[in-house]
Design an enzyme around this catalytic site. Structure first.
Site: not given
Length: 326
Positions: A66-67, A103-104, A118
């Site tokens: 991923c850039h 992707m970000e 969590d």
């Protein structure tokens, strides 16, 4: 030897990019405590929003190919969905770059969901996550992409995905200027490519016309097209420095107004990839209400030119027809 490689984006144009991703955590019996900040570890939703911001910023560290991108905007939003006892997470990311920010956005959603998981698992271990996907992305050569699963009216209203304005119903023409192609020495590629790109935008355009590099003949043809009500004419070829390259001179003969910015935009954007772009005499004029743009003769220059021009053509035509500036 590894077969992995990062995509080479050096020759792509930097454009405004935006992506929005979504996903849900299904909390079951823990929903009320989660939704109202009553979990033992504190306000899980507030912490998830912070984690989502960090997740988006660190996407390239989590995914090796991923850039890394300097993100200009991130918004992490958690929406309570009581009918499903879930928290729906949205991550919107935007920047100006040569590659997208899908992707970000997905990393932001994933980090937020994992944080919710969590902080909720001490009171309810039977949690699940699902529906993580890209809602849409904007920018780059393909413009707007919408996930086939669609969006709700509320999502569309909140994020307002923006497609490049099309040219539906616009009468257009394409002219290739080339002595050699008109003699049949080689096949014209640039003209048909322009026709294809204009049709993809919705314009009404016939086959590309093929003409020799003759200034007077092109000027006469441009006057005819303007008189017939053609609103947009794209010329390819004849914009260089060779003795027979006379397309800008033909445009100057018939111009009612010169639009210097379009040629400057083409040279500025193309000059990022090749210094030869600064030798181009790409130009644009108005002949009455007809917008005429002259692009270089290579297929590569035509493709780049349409990527550059597509976002502004509709507004330019609207202004030429008397529309507003905004």
């Amino acid at each position: 030897m590894s077969n992995f490689h990062m995509a080479d984006v050096r020759r792509k144009r930097a454009t405004a990019r935006r992506a929005v991703a979504v996903g849900e955590l299904y909390a079951g019996s823990a929903y009320e405590d989660l939704a109202h900040g009553r979990l033992p570890k504190g306000d899980a939703i507030a912490m998830a929003q912070i984690a989502g911001l960090q997740g988006a910023k660190n996407a390239s560290q989590l995914m090796p190919l991923c850039h890394p991108l300097p993100l200009e905007y991130i918004d992490l939003r958690c929406e309570r969905v009581p009918e499903r006892q879930s928290i729906r997470v949205y991550c919107e990311v935007a920047t100006f770059a040569r590659t997208g920010v899908e992707m970000e956005a997905l990393a932001g959603v994933s980090a937020a969901l994992l944080t919710l998981y969590d902080l909720t698992k001490p009171v309810q271990p039977a949690l699940s996550m699902g529906g993580t996907r890209l809602l849409f992305k904007e920018g780059g050569k393909k413009g707007l992409w919408l996930h086939p699963d669609g969006m709700s009216d509320a999502e569309r209203e909140h994020y307002r995905p923006r497609a490049s304005a099309g040219l539906e119903g616009v009468a257009a023409a394409v002219i290739t200027l080339s002595d050699r192609a008109s003699r049949g020495d080689y096949e014209d590629v640039s003209g048909p490519l322009l026709v294809e790109r204009l049709r993809a935008l919705g314009a009404e355009v016939g086959a590309a016309e093929l003409r020799p590099d003759e200034e007077e003949g092109l000027a006469a043809r441009l006057r005819e097209l303007a008189a017939d009500g053609t609103r947009l004419v794209l010329c390819t070829g004849g914009t260089g420095l060779a003795p027979r390259d006379r397309t800008p001179e033909a445009l100057a003969r018939v111009a009612d107004r010169h639009i210097a910015g379009i040629g400057e935009l083409f040279r500025s954007e193309s000059g990022r990839h090749t210094p030869m772009a600064w030798l181009s005499r790409a130009d644009a004029v108005l002949v009455g209400g007809t917008l005429v743009i002259a692009l270089p003769g290579s297929a590569k220059a035509v493709a780049e030119g349409m990527d550059i021009l597509a976002p502004i053509l509709k507004h330019a035509l609207d202004m030429a027809a008397g529309g507003g500036h905004a």
